[in-house]
Design an enzyme around this catalytic site. Structure first.
Site, PDB file in Angstrom:
ATOM      1  N   TYR A   1      -0.309  -8.819   5.672  1.00 14.81           N
ATOM      2  CA  TYR A   1       0.546  -9.631   6.556  1.00 14.81           C
ATOM      3  C   TYR A   1       0.002 -11.061   6.666  1.00 14.81           C
ATOM      4  O   TYR A   1       0.768 -12.020   6.719  1.00 14.81           O
ATOM      5  CB  TYR A   1       0.649  -8.999   7.954  1.00 14.81           C
ATOM      6  CG  TYR A   1       1.562  -7.805   7.970  1.00 14.81           C
ATOM      7  CD1 TYR A   1       2.939  -7.966   8.055  1.00 14.81           C
ATOM      8  CD2 TYR A   1       1.066  -6.517   7.891  1.00 14.81           C
ATOM      9  CE1 TYR A   1       3.791  -6.869   8.058  1.00 14.81           C
ATOM     10  CE2 TYR A   1       1.910  -5.414   7.898  1.00 14.81           C
ATOM     11  CZ  TYR A   1       3.272  -5.600   7.981  1.00 14.81           C
ATOM     12  OH  TYR A   1       4.111  -4.523   7.974  1.00 14.81           O
TER      13      TYR A   1
ATOM     14  N   LYS B   1       5.682  -2.408   1.466  1.00 18.30           N
ATOM     15  CA  LYS B   1       4.469  -3.154   1.183  1.00 18.30           C
ATOM     16  C   LYS B   1       3.265  -2.232   1.298  1.00 18.30           C
ATOM     17  O   LYS B   1       3.342  -1.288   2.083  1.00 18.30           O
ATOM     18  CB  LYS B   1       4.283  -4.363   2.104  1.00 18.30           C
ATOM     19  CG  LYS B   1       4.548  -4.165   3.604  1.00 18.30           C
ATOM     20  CD  LYS B   1       3.779  -3.165   4.425  1.00 18.30           C
ATOM     21  CE  LYS B   1       2.323  -3.181   4.544  1.00 18.30           C
ATOM     22  NZ  LYS B   1       1.791  -2.103   5.421  1.00 18.30           N
TER      23      LYS B   1
HETATM   24  P1  NAD Z   1       3.374   8.360   6.521  1.00 15.44           P
HETATM   25  O1  NAD Z   1       2.146   9.105   6.146  1.00 15.44           O
HETATM   26  O2  NAD Z   1       3.851   8.448   7.934  1.00 15.44           O
HETATM   27  O3  NAD Z   1       4.582   8.784   5.581  1.00 15.44           O
HETATM   28  C1  NAD Z   1       4.434   8.893   4.183  1.00 15.44           C
HETATM   29  C2  NAD Z   1       5.451   9.883   3.653  1.00 15.44           C
HETATM   30  O4  NAD Z   1       5.247  10.059   2.262  1.00 15.44           O
HETATM   31  C3  NAD Z   1       5.328  11.265   4.318  1.00 15.44           C
HETATM   32  O5  NAD Z   1       6.581  11.757   4.654  1.00 15.44           O
HETATM   33  C4  NAD Z   1       4.705  12.121   3.227  1.00 15.44           C
HETATM   34  O6  NAD Z   1       5.096  13.475   3.296  1.00 15.44           O
HETATM   35  C5  NAD Z   1       5.243  11.451   1.969  1.00 15.44           C
HETATM   36  N1  NAD Z   1       4.432  11.736   0.786  1.00 15.44           N
HETATM   37  C6  NAD Z   1       4.941  11.968  -0.433  1.00 15.44           C
HETATM   38  N2  NAD Z   1       3.977  12.216  -1.311  1.00 15.44           N
HETATM   39  C7  NAD Z   1       2.814  12.165  -0.642  1.00 15.44           C
HETATM   40  C8  NAD Z   1       1.452  12.338  -1.020  1.00 15.44           C
HETATM   41  N3  NAD Z   1       1.108  12.621  -2.287  1.00 15.44           N
HETATM   42  N4  NAD Z   1       0.519  12.168  -0.079  1.00 15.44           N
HETATM   43  C9  NAD Z   1       0.835  11.852   1.191  1.00 15.44           C
HETATM   44  N5  NAD Z   1       2.124  11.672   1.605  1.00 15.44           N
HETATM   45  C10 NAD Z   1       3.100  11.829   0.696  1.00 15.44           C
HETATM   46  O7  NAD Z   1       3.116   6.842   6.124  1.00 15.44           O
HETATM   47  P2  NAD Z   1       3.970   5.592   6.607  1.00 15.44           P
HETATM   48  O8  NAD Z   1       3.272   4.944   7.739  1.00 15.44           O
HETATM   49  O9  NAD Z   1       5.378   5.970   6.757  1.00 15.44           O
HETATM   50  O10 NAD Z   1       3.764   4.595   5.339  1.00 15.44           O
HETATM   51  C11 NAD Z   1       4.523   4.731   4.142  1.00 15.44           C
HETATM   52  C12 NAD Z   1       4.628   3.354   3.455  1.00 15.44           C
HETATM   53  O11 NAD Z   1       5.295   2.459   4.334  1.00 15.44           O
HETATM   54  C13 NAD Z   1       3.289   2.701   3.117  1.00 15.44           C
HETATM   55  O12 NAD Z   1       3.370   2.033   1.893  1.00 15.44           O
HETATM   56  C14 NAD Z   1       3.076   1.695   4.241  1.00 15.44           C
HETATM   57  O13 NAD Z   1       2.298   0.583   3.858  1.00 15.44           O
HETATM   58  C15 NAD Z   1       4.501   1.293   4.541  1.00 15.44           C
HETATM   59  N6  NAD Z   1       4.674   0.846   5.938  1.00 15.44           N
HETATM   60  C16 NAD Z   1       5.307  -0.335   6.164  1.00 15.44           C
HETATM   61  C17 NAD Z   1       5.494  -0.781   7.449  1.00 15.44           C
HETATM   62  C18 NAD Z   1       6.221  -2.078   7.720  1.00 15.44           C
HETATM   63  O14 NAD Z   1       6.249  -2.511   8.860  1.00 15.44           O
HETATM   64  N7  NAD Z   1       6.841  -2.677   6.719  1.00 15.44           N
HETATM   65  C19 NAD Z   1       5.014  -0.040   8.525  1.00 15.44           C
HETATM   66  C20 NAD Z   1       4.387   1.187   8.271  1.00 15.44           C
HETATM   67  C21 NAD Z   1       4.227   1.621   6.961  1.00 15.44           C
END
Ligand code: NAD
Length: 372
Positions: free
Chosen positions: A223, A138
């Protein structure tokens, strides 16, 4: 039924270890899919090995039906690390340039897209074109137009598209939905959703319009949007919204810090919600009907979720959200199981239509009508 019987036998044998497992807990585990039927595993490749991808991978260690078999990442060091941690063979490792080749890999059934929001559209469509089912985090996309393209692409490729709505499998949430459906709360009149946290590092992608698509509303306000729909049990027909910004330096144009929004439902029920990147301890749902109420606080964090209704405290056991979600999604994809609350692409698209309408209402200051 065999697996259910086996499970119950194992459960009986484990009463010494888990003396507090009540019949209510067993019923709840059955309802939420922690008693998913035996069957072929869903073999998943995670794309985006960041903080949430890591949480999902750890949770999948306890899955009965979902298995991590591949990774897609732009960082070779992360791939090596995950390979040794999760026993992933070299042939199941990809980067963002070559992952279309996953179509020739019979060890992977689905790709779980866990990259920044703006990349979801491209990543989902490419995975679908490679013939793989897709689970997408999401918000599913940046707006409804993109969301529709993703739904259409998955339909065309004849693959399933699911959205990582882990709360749709959370036991206390499901108990409130059951109570509402069975009329125990009476006619639903009001929902309040408060979703927020104080965001840190100003350099992160969540504060960049081009990668996040917006601000708190895309990330955490969703949410309350999604929750309003599954708690009230209807689709909104209008929205009004107001934005406030206390730190324009940190929250640049197009990145919302705080938005309050209201939703109106066909029955006359209303929702009043707040989405923010400036307040901690803001994670609360409250549902009021003519006969009773239900509240959850925290309501959407990683848990344990806590809640009560007019009948007393909710006692359903905590289970790691992502473990249950992935087992349930395996059953949805492999067995065609129907979840209590949908997690498909159309569900993600409905939230995107509401997000579009909220941003429109903020801009115009007017009530925006919705057809979902
Ligand atoms: P994060 O920054 O920790 O991880 C993102 C990943 O994507 C990293 O490994 C990064 O290297 C990679 N990536 C690939 N291309 C990239 C670019 N161009 N720029 C930046 N990063 C890039 O983020 P996250 O917290 O893991 O969030 C990722 C997704 O998961 C988002 O869409 C977020 O909304 C979702 N999320 C959902 C929940 C949930 O509870 N459902 C919780 C946290 C995050």
């Amino acid at each position: 039924m065999n697996s259910r019987r086996n499970f119950l036998q194992k459960l009986a044998a484990s009463v010494v270890t888990f003396p507090l497992l009540s019949s209510e807990a067993i019923a709840c585990m059955e309802q939420t899919g922690s008693m998913v039927q035996d069957g072929p595993p869903l073999r998943v490749a995670i794309m985006g090995l960041g903080s949430y991808g890591t949480r999902v991978a750890e949770a999948m260690k306890d899955c009965k039906r979902a298995r991590l078999t591949g990774v897609i990442s732009g960082t070779p060091a992360k791939i090596t690390n995950w390979q040794s941690k999760y026993n992933i063979p070299e042939k199941n490792c990809y980067n963002y340039e070559n992952f279309d080749r996953i179509k020739d890999n019979p060890d992977i059934d689905a790709v779980y897209v866990i990259t920044p929001n703006a990349l979801h559209r491209e990543h989902v469509i490419r995975a679908a074109k490679a013939g793989k089912h897709v689970i997408c985090e999401k918000p599913m996309a940046l707006n409804a137009k993109e969301g529709q393209e993703m739904v259409d692409a998955c339909k065309k490729a004849n693959v399933k598209l699911l959205v990582g709505y882990r709360m749709h499998f959370e036991p206390k949430t499901l108990e409130i939905i059951r109570m509402r459906k069975e009329g125990e709360l009476g006619k639903i009149m009001f929902f309040q959703g408060l979703s927020g946290f104080a965001i840190g590092d100003p350099g992160q992608w969540r504060l960049k319009k081009e990668l996040a698509g917006g601000g708190a509303l895309m990330d955490i306000g969703i949410y309350s949007i999604n929750g309003a729909r599954y708690m009230v049990g209807e689709e909104p027909v209008w929205v009004t919204a107001q934005e406030t910004k206390t730190d324009p330096e940190k929250f640049k144009p197009g990145v919302d810090e705080t938005i309050q929004f209201q939703l109106g439902f066909p029955s006359g029920a209303v929702a009043s919600c707040l989405s923010t990147y400036s307040m901690n301890n803001l994670d609360r749902f409250f549902l009021n009907g003519t006969k009773g109420f239900a509240e959850l606080q925290p309501s959407t964090g990683y848990g344990p979720i806590k809640g009560r209704t007019n009948k007393g405290e909710l006692t359903q056991p905590h289970m790691t959200h992502q473990t249950v979600q992935m087992d349930e999604m395996a059953a949805i994809i492999m067995d065609g199981k129907q979840p209590v609350v949908s997690v498909d692409g159309e569900e993600g698209l409905r939230d995107l239509k509401i997000i579009d309408a909220i941003y429109e209402a903020v801009k115009s200051g007017k009530k925006v009508k919705l057809t979902i």
